[in-house]
Each structure stands twice: as C-alpha cells, then as structure tokens.
Motif scaffolding. Structure first.
Motif, PDB file in Angstrom:
ATOM      1  N   ASP A  94       0.857  -1.191   0.000  1.00 19.92           N
ATOM      2  CA  ASP A  94       0.000   0.000   0.000  1.00 19.92           C
ATOM      3  C   ASP A  94       0.890   1.237   0.000  1.00 19.92           C
ATOM      4  O   ASP A  94       1.603   1.514   0.969  1.00 19.92           O
ATOM      5  CB  ASP A  94      -0.909  -0.017   1.235  1.00 19.92           C
ATOM      6  CG  ASP A  94      -1.882   1.152   1.252  1.00 19.92           C
ATOM      7  OD1 ASP A  94      -2.126   1.731   0.173  1.00 19.92           O
ATOM      8  OD2 ASP A  94      -2.394   1.490   2.339  1.00 19.92           O
ATOM      9  N   ARG A  95       0.889   1.922  -1.163  1.00 14.81           N
ATOM     10  CA  ARG A  95       1.702   3.142  -1.349  1.00 14.81           C
ATOM     11  C   ARG A  95       3.168   2.882  -0.972  1.00 14.81           C
ATOM     12  O   ARG A  95       3.809   3.680  -0.283  1.00 14.81           O
ATOM     13  CB  ARG A  95       1.129   4.306  -0.548  1.00 14.81           C
ATOM     14  CG  ARG A  95      -0.295   4.680  -0.966  1.00 14.81           C
ATOM     15  CD  ARG A  95      -0.816   5.880  -0.190  1.00 14.81           C
ATOM     16  NE  ARG A  95      -0.032   7.092  -0.476  1.00 14.81           N
ATOM     17  CZ  ARG A  95      -0.221   7.880  -1.541  1.00 14.81           C
ATOM     18  NH1 ARG A  95      -1.149   7.570  -2.431  1.00 14.81           N
ATOM     19  NH2 ARG A  95       0.512   8.942  -1.723  1.00 14.81           N
ATOM     20  N   ALA A 136      13.481   3.994  -6.743  1.00 16.90           N
ATOM     21  CA  ALA A 136      13.296   3.029  -7.842  1.00 16.90           C
ATOM     22  C   ALA A 136      11.847   3.006  -8.295  1.00 16.90           C
ATOM     23  O   ALA A 136      11.554   2.932  -9.490  1.00 16.90           O
ATOM     24  CB  ALA A 136      13.728   1.635  -7.393  1.00 16.90           C
ATOM     25  N   CYS A 137      10.903   3.053  -7.346  1.00 17.14           N
ATOM     26  CA  CYS A 137       9.473   3.107  -7.681  1.00 17.14           C
ATOM     27  C   CYS A 137       8.751   3.794  -6.529  1.00 17.14           C
ATOM     28  O   CYS A 137       9.224   3.792  -5.401  1.00 17.14           O
ATOM     29  CB  CYS A 137       8.899   1.717  -7.944  1.00 17.14           C
ATOM     30  SG  CYS A 137       9.143   0.537  -6.600  1.00 17.14           S
ATOM     31  N   ARG A 138       7.606   4.381  -6.843  1.00 17.85           N
ATOM     32  CA  ARG A 138       6.933   5.225  -5.849  1.00 17.85           C
ATOM     33  C   ARG A 138       5.440   4.899  -5.771  1.00 17.85           C
ATOM     34  O   ARG A 138       4.781   4.683  -6.789  1.00 17.85           O
ATOM     35  CB  ARG A 138       7.116   6.691  -6.256  1.00 17.85           C
ATOM     36  CG  ARG A 138       6.598   7.708  -5.249  1.00 17.85           C
ATOM     37  CD  ARG A 138       6.680   9.111  -5.813  1.00 17.85           C
ATOM     38  NE  ARG A 138       8.020   9.450  -6.241  1.00 17.85           N
ATOM     39  CZ  ARG A 138       8.973   9.911  -5.421  1.00 17.85           C
ATOM     40  NH1 ARG A 138       8.720  10.043  -4.133  1.00 17.85           N
ATOM     41  NH2 ARG A 138      10.164  10.228  -5.891  1.00 17.85           N
ATOM     42  N   ASP A 139       4.932   4.836  -4.532  1.00 13.24           N
ATOM     43  CA  ASP A 139       3.491   4.728  -4.271  1.00 13.24           C
ATOM     44  C   ASP A 139       2.824   3.571  -5.028  1.00 13.24           C
ATOM     45  O   ASP A 139       1.827   3.741  -5.728  1.00 13.24           O
ATOM     46  CB  ASP A 139       2.781   6.049  -4.619  1.00 13.24           C
ATOM     47  CG  ASP A 139       3.206   7.178  -3.701  1.00 13.24           C
ATOM     48  OD1 ASP A 139       3.672   6.883  -2.588  1.00 13.24           O
ATOM     49  OD2 ASP A 139       3.092   8.347  -4.093  1.00 13.24           O
ATOM     50  N   VAL A 140       3.397   2.398  -4.865  1.00 11.16           N
ATOM     51  CA  VAL A 140       2.848   1.213  -5.533  1.00 11.16           C
ATOM     52  C   VAL A 140       1.880   0.498  -4.589  1.00 11.16           C
ATOM     53  O   VAL A 140       2.224   0.219  -3.445  1.00 11.16           O
ATOM     54  CB  VAL A 140       3.979   0.239  -5.951  1.00 11.16           C
ATOM     55  CG1 VAL A 140       3.395  -1.007  -6.620  1.00 11.16           C
ATOM     56  CG2 VAL A 140       4.966   0.939  -6.877  1.00 11.16           C
ATOM     57  N   SER A 141       0.687   0.178  -5.094  1.00 12.61           N
ATOM     58  CA  SER A 141      -0.319  -0.513  -4.277  1.00 12.61           C
ATOM     59  C   SER A 141      -0.924  -1.664  -5.064  1.00 12.61           C
ATOM     60  O   SER A 141      -1.411  -1.472  -6.177  1.00 12.61           O
ATOM     61  CB  SER A 141      -1.437   0.457  -3.858  1.00 12.61           C
ATOM     62  OG  SER A 141      -0.919   1.539  -3.107  1.00 12.61           O
ATOM     63  N   PHE A 142      -0.836  -2.863  -4.506  1.00 15.71           N
ATOM     64  CA  PHE A 142      -1.534  -4.023  -5.064  1.00 15.71           C
ATOM     65  C   PHE A 142      -1.463  -5.159  -4.054  1.00 15.71           C
ATOM     66  O   PHE A 142      -0.678  -5.120  -3.106  1.00 15.71           O
ATOM     67  CB  PHE A 142      -0.957  -4.457  -6.422  1.00 15.71           C
ATOM     68  CG  PHE A 142       0.439  -5.038  -6.370  1.00 15.71           C
ATOM     69  CD1 PHE A 142       0.644  -6.411  -6.231  1.00 15.71           C
ATOM     70  CD2 PHE A 142       1.554  -4.209  -6.482  1.00 15.71           C
ATOM     71  CE1 PHE A 142       1.934  -6.940  -6.208  1.00 15.71           C
ATOM     72  CE2 PHE A 142       2.833  -4.729  -6.456  1.00 15.71           C
ATOM     73  CZ  PHE A 142       3.032  -6.100  -6.310  1.00 15.71           C
ATOM     74  N   GLY A 186       6.148   3.238   3.145  1.00 15.58           N
ATOM     75  CA  GLY A 186       4.802   2.766   2.879  1.00 15.58           C
ATOM     76  C   GLY A 186       4.560   1.443   3.593  1.00 15.58           C
ATOM     77  O   GLY A 186       5.302   1.074   4.511  1.00 15.58           O
ATOM     78  N   THR A 187       3.570   0.730   3.160  1.00 15.01           N
ATOM     79  CA  THR A 187       3.172  -0.506   3.825  1.00 15.01           C
ATOM     80  C   THR A 187       3.477  -1.719   2.953  1.00 15.01           C
ATOM     81  O   THR A 187       3.129  -1.748   1.767  1.00 15.01           O
ATOM     82  CB  THR A 187       1.658  -0.489   4.141  1.00 15.01           C
ATOM     83  OG1 THR A 187       1.378   0.625   4.986  1.00 15.01           O
ATOM     84  CG2 THR A 187       1.238  -1.770   4.844  1.00 15.01           C
ATOM     85  N   PHE A 188       4.135  -2.699   3.554  1.00 13.60           N
ATOM     86  CA  PHE A 188       4.351  -3.984   2.893  1.00 13.60           C
ATOM     87  C   PHE A 188       4.040  -5.090   3.893  1.00 13.60           C
ATOM     88  O   PHE A 188       4.584  -5.115   4.999  1.00 13.60           O
ATOM     89  CB  PHE A 188       5.797  -4.112   2.396  1.00 13.60           C
ATOM     90  CG  PHE A 188       6.161  -5.533   2.026  1.00 13.60           C
ATOM     91  CD1 PHE A 188       5.617  -6.138   0.903  1.00 13.60           C
ATOM     92  CD2 PHE A 188       7.035  -6.269   2.821  1.00 13.60           C
ATOM     93  CE1 PHE A 188       5.933  -7.451   0.576  1.00 13.60           C
ATOM     94  CE2 PHE A 188       7.370  -7.577   2.500  1.00 13.60           C
ATOM     95  CZ  PHE A 188       6.817  -8.178   1.369  1.00 13.60           C
ATOM     96  N   ARG A 189       3.142  -5.986   3.519  1.00 15.21           N
ATOM     97  CA  ARG A 189       2.797  -7.103   4.401  1.00 15.21           C
ATOM     98  C   ARG A 189       2.921  -8.406   3.621  1.00 15.21           C
ATOM     99  O   ARG A 189       2.398  -8.533   2.511  1.00 15.21           O
ATOM    100  CB  ARG A 189       1.353  -6.987   4.914  1.00 15.21           C
ATOM    101  CG  ARG A 189       1.063  -5.738   5.727  1.00 15.21           C
ATOM    102  CD  ARG A 189      -0.341  -5.815   6.330  1.00 15.21           C
ATOM    103  NE  ARG A 189      -0.735  -4.572   6.953  1.00 15.21           N
ATOM    104  CZ  ARG A 189      -1.423  -3.611   6.346  1.00 15.21           C
ATOM    105  NH1 ARG A 189      -1.793  -3.776   5.079  1.00 15.21           N
ATOM    106  NH2 ARG A 189      -1.741  -2.506   6.980  1.00 15.21           N
ATOM    107  N   ALA A 190       3.614  -9.375   4.207  1.00 17.70           N
ATOM    108  CA  ALA A 190       3.688 -10.731   3.659  1.00 17.70           C
ATOM    109  C   ALA A 190       3.128 -11.679   4.701  1.00 17.70           C
ATOM    110  O   ALA A 190       3.338 -11.496   5.906  1.00 17.70           O
ATOM    111  CB  ALA A 190       5.121 -11.102   3.312  1.00 17.70           C
ATOM    112  N   GLY A 191       2.421 -12.699   4.251  1.00 14.86           N
ATOM    113  CA  GLY A 191       1.783 -13.629   5.172  1.00 14.86           C
ATOM    114  C   GLY A 191       2.782 -14.342   6.068  1.00 14.86           C
ATOM    115  O   GLY A 191       3.934 -14.587   5.687  1.00 14.86           O
TER     116      GLY A 191
END
Length: 492
Positions: A313-314, A324-330, A364-369
């Motif tokens: 999320d962002r 390298a990359c900005r505000d990526v959400s998926f 930003g937010t990064f979550r892995a199970g």
C-alpha cells in the motif's frame, strides 16, 4: 541480391561423439529478414560462428558479402558512446547515424555519455544503429531482446522490419512475427527454411506433426496386421509341408504336385506380405524425426491458509538518494498470476526483492503472510556451477524429479554429467525453473524467467501455469507470454 550457399556443412566440437550439423545444405538470400529458431543447445550460436569462420568444418560456406555479429563486444564500458560507434564503424557518416538513432527513438545526447551510463535498451539500440550503417554486410543478430522491455522490443522490432539482410536469433514469438519474412529452424533431424513469420512456420509445423503422427499410427496398425498375416501364412505353409510325405484322410496317396504348387503359392504370398511389411517399416522410419519432445510439466504448490499472501500500500523503494518506484499498491491473492510490467528501471526487480524479503530500503506498507514460503527465480545465472546432482542436494529437492523436469525441457542425458557453468544461457535458466517447480512453496516469484529459453519450452511453461494455476508474480517482457498467463497486470 546475392546468395549465401551452404553445402554439406558438417561440424562437431572437439571431443564430442555427435555432430551438431551433418551434411547440411541450404541457400540464404541476403535480402531476407531471417528468423533463426530451435531449442536450446541445438547450435544456433554455433551456426552463426560457423558463418563468421570461427571454426573449422566440413563442407563449404560461400558468400559474396561479409558477416557482422551482434552484439559487438565493448571491452571498456567507460568508453564514450561515440567512440564505441567509431570502433564498430570508423567510416560512419554522422547524419546517417543520427537517422538510425532517430528511427530507434534514441536521443542524440547518448553519444556524449560513457557507454556504461546507458541503459541496456539504449546500448542495444546504439549497437544496432552502428552495425546497420555498414554496407555489403549480412548481420548476425544474436538474441537482442533479452534486456529489452516490451516498449523497446516494439521499437526495435519495427526498426528491423524496415531493414533487410540479417539472421535474427530470438525466442520472442511476437518480436519474430513483427520483423522477419523467413524462418530458419534447426530441428532435431535437419535444418529447414520456410517463407513467412514465426506464427506461419509454427502452424505449418503443427500441421506436419499431426500428419506424421496420424500416418505413423496408420502404418503401425498396417505393420501389425501384416505381421499377423505373415505368421498365419507361415503356419499354413508348415501344415502343407507336413502333408508331402503323408496321406489324405481317405487313405489315398498325396498329390505331391498339388502340394508343391500350393506351397509355392503360399511362399509367393508370404514374400509379398514381407515386401509390403518392409515398405511400411521404411515409410514409418521416415516419420517423427522432427517431432519435439514437449511432454507436459507438473506442479504441486502448497496451499496457503489465507486468501491474501502479499499486500503493498503506497510502497516506495529507494537506493540511497534514488527512488526506484513510488506509491505502488496491489495485493497478491491465492491463485493470482501477477505480471509486473514497465520500462527498464521502473522498479520491477526492486519490488520482487521486497516481496522475497531481501533487505531493501522502502517506505509505505508492505505485508507478507506469516510463514509464507516463496520459490524465487532470479535474473542472474552466473552463480550456477558444479553438477546437477550436488545442486539438487544443496537445495533440498528430489533429484529424480528435478532431472525428469529437465528432460522434459529437452535436456539430453549427457548434460547431466556436465559442469553447469558450461551450459548455454537457456539451459541455465531451465535449471532455475526446474528447481523452482520442485520446491514446496506457496508463491512463485520469477524475475525474467524466459531470457534465452527456446520457444517450445516457453509454451510448455505456459501450459503448466495455465493448467495448475499456481500463485505467481513475475516480470517478463515476452508480450505473448504475459497476455496468455497474467490474471492481473501491475504497470509501473
């Protein structure tokens, strides 16, 4: 227009028991845009090197043009780009170079920069522009697409479509269709040239394969029927022979003349059956020599207890002062086949590394199970060395399954004894993919897995992913592969 004549070309590497080429004869028109295809290890680059005169060989290669190989080696990457062009073609005309760069959508200012400051796509385009300035040269272009993103492949494909006089080695079906008018295919048993693009060649090949399979099945049945008939005739002949010195059931003497004529008739019939059987065997032997081994692959992926495996999320990824990359959400849900697309340098590999848990600076937010198991195929293959048995043991995978997958991907058994560092680029990639297919994981993460891999193996991998629908996130610039596989596309 002139012709390149190849007559009875025979070649084997020193110490090898098998010829790579055996009495190959063909003609190539120097005006053709010729796509060269064949499975990994069949000798595509060897064929180019033979045209360049690098190896001694049997037979004859004659041409009224010189050959130039792409990519041109640049020994000192810190060299100014314009000096690189001068080294390739000292007699270049500046306005002609500008014309070629314009067609390739490369800005003029790259010529004033060090070559190592250019992106992989810019390097490829500059070298192509310089080489196409050469007159009376037939270009041998060896896998130019491996470091090109989709947009660059489209530009280079359109550029090559305007040109003529080259052999192009590529495994990208859309790219070949865009820019070639003939296909030179190195098959299992021979080499053939066909007019048309890759799709028309593949359609013809499938039609020929289906005809040969049907004809083979028919002949197989005929041979069995003839063998049964021959056995019956032989049995009857034996029975007749037994009556020569015996008597009829009525007790009268046997008419030996009648028996002899009957035996001779049966012998004649037996010879006719034998001749038809041999003819059928001869016809059968001509078939199936170029049918490719493309058995289906299998995959057993672990089921993850939750539907969502990964979420961003962002998220932004940084390398020092550079973003390298900005505000990526998926999000990656169970069963998703996610294609990460975008220009080179847009941050695709950076996101891959983030997902795989590599230490990387991000916001930003990064979550892995929790306890998510990932099987990662990275771009680089330079770390591969040693033998396949040790490699399987070191990665904790089943050696038999691992080698069975490689066999299905057209590895010869002799390859199993070789040092991996001696493998071709495509064979090294297949090692990484085979290992990944053997690993028990919830998520496949593949970064440009198809570089150097032949077309038929790409189709096998496509069929695998479509049949088993694993959860996968991948970076790949093969447009047809992405269109066929992706259920979700993230454009950076």
């Amino acid at each position: 227009m002139s012709l390149i004549n190849i007559a009875n070309l025979t070649f084997a590497y020193e110490g090898s028991y098998d010829n790579i080429f055996d009495n190959v004869s063909l003609q190539i028109d120097t005006d053709w845009k010729l796509g060269l295809t064949g499975r990994n290890g069949r000798g595509k680059t060897t064929f180019l090197n033979l045209l360049l005169g690098k190896f001694e060989h049997g037979g004859r290669i004659s041409a009224s043009v010189g050959f130039e190989y792409f990519p041109f080696p640049v020994d000192d990457l810190s060299t100014n780009t314009l000096d690189v062009v001068r080294e390739i073609y000292p007699d270049y005309v500046h306005w002609e170079l500008m014309r070629e760069l314009s067609l390739l959508k490369v800005s003029e200012d790259v010529l004033d920069r060090p070559f190592d400051s250019l992106s992989n796509g810019e390097r490829t385009k500059v070298l192509l522009a310089a080489l196409f300035l050469k007159e009376n040269s037939f270009l041998l272009i060896d896998e130019p697409t491996n470091h090109l993103d989709m947009e660059a492949r489209t530009i280079v494909g359109d550029y090559l479509r305007m040109k003529s006089g080259f052999i192009l080695v590529s495994h990208d079906r859309s790219f070949l269709d865009r820019c070639v008018d003939h296909i030179l295919s190195i098959n299992k048993a021979d080499i053939e040239v066909q007019r048309g693009n890759f799709s028309s060649w593949w359609e013809n090949k499938q039609r020929q394969d289906q005809f040969e399979l049907a004809e083979n099945d028919k002949l197989r049945k005929d041979i069995k029927r003839l063998a049964d008939a021959a056995q019956r005739t032989s049995h009857w002949s034996d029975e007749v022979e037994k009556t020569k010195n015996g008597t009829r059931n009525s007790g009268s003497k046997v008419d030996k003349g009648y028996v002899g004529r009957k035996a001779a008739k049966m012998m004649k019939r037996s010879k006719a059956i034998e001749h038809r059987q041999q003819s059928a065997l001869d016809e059968k032997a001509k078939l199936l020599k170029n049918i490719e081994n493309a058995d289906g692959l299998k995959l057993s992926q672990l089921a993850y207890p939750k539907s969502r495996l990964v979420e961003l999320d962002r998220a932004s990824v940084r390398y020092g002062d550079k973003t390298a990359c900005r505000d990526v959400s998926f999000a990656i849900e169970q069963g998703d086949r996610v294609a990460l697309t975008g220009r080179n340098g847009s941050g695709k590999s950076s996101l891959i590394k983030l997902i795989c848990g590599e230490p990387i600076d991000y916001s930003g937010t990064f979550r892995a199970g929790s306890q998510l198991k990932i099987s990662y195929v990275l771009q680089d293959t330079s770390h591969l060395h040693g033998n396949l048995t040790d490699y399987a043991r070191d990665h904790g995978i089943d050696e038999s399954l691992f080698k069975a997958i490689l066999r299905k991907l057209d590895f010869a058994r002799v390859q199993f004894e070789k040092e991996m560092s001696a493998f071709s680029g495509g064979q090294k990639k297949k090692v990484l993919i085979a290992r990944s297919l053997c690993e028990k994981a919830h998520l496949l993460v593949w970064d440009e897995p198809l570089n150097f891999i032949d077309v038929i193996s790409r189709m096998q991998i496509e069929e695998l992913l479509l049949e088993y629908s694993p959860t996968i996130v991948f970076v790949e610039h093969d447009r047809e592969f992405c269109d066929n596989i992706a259920t979700k596309t993230i454009r950076l």
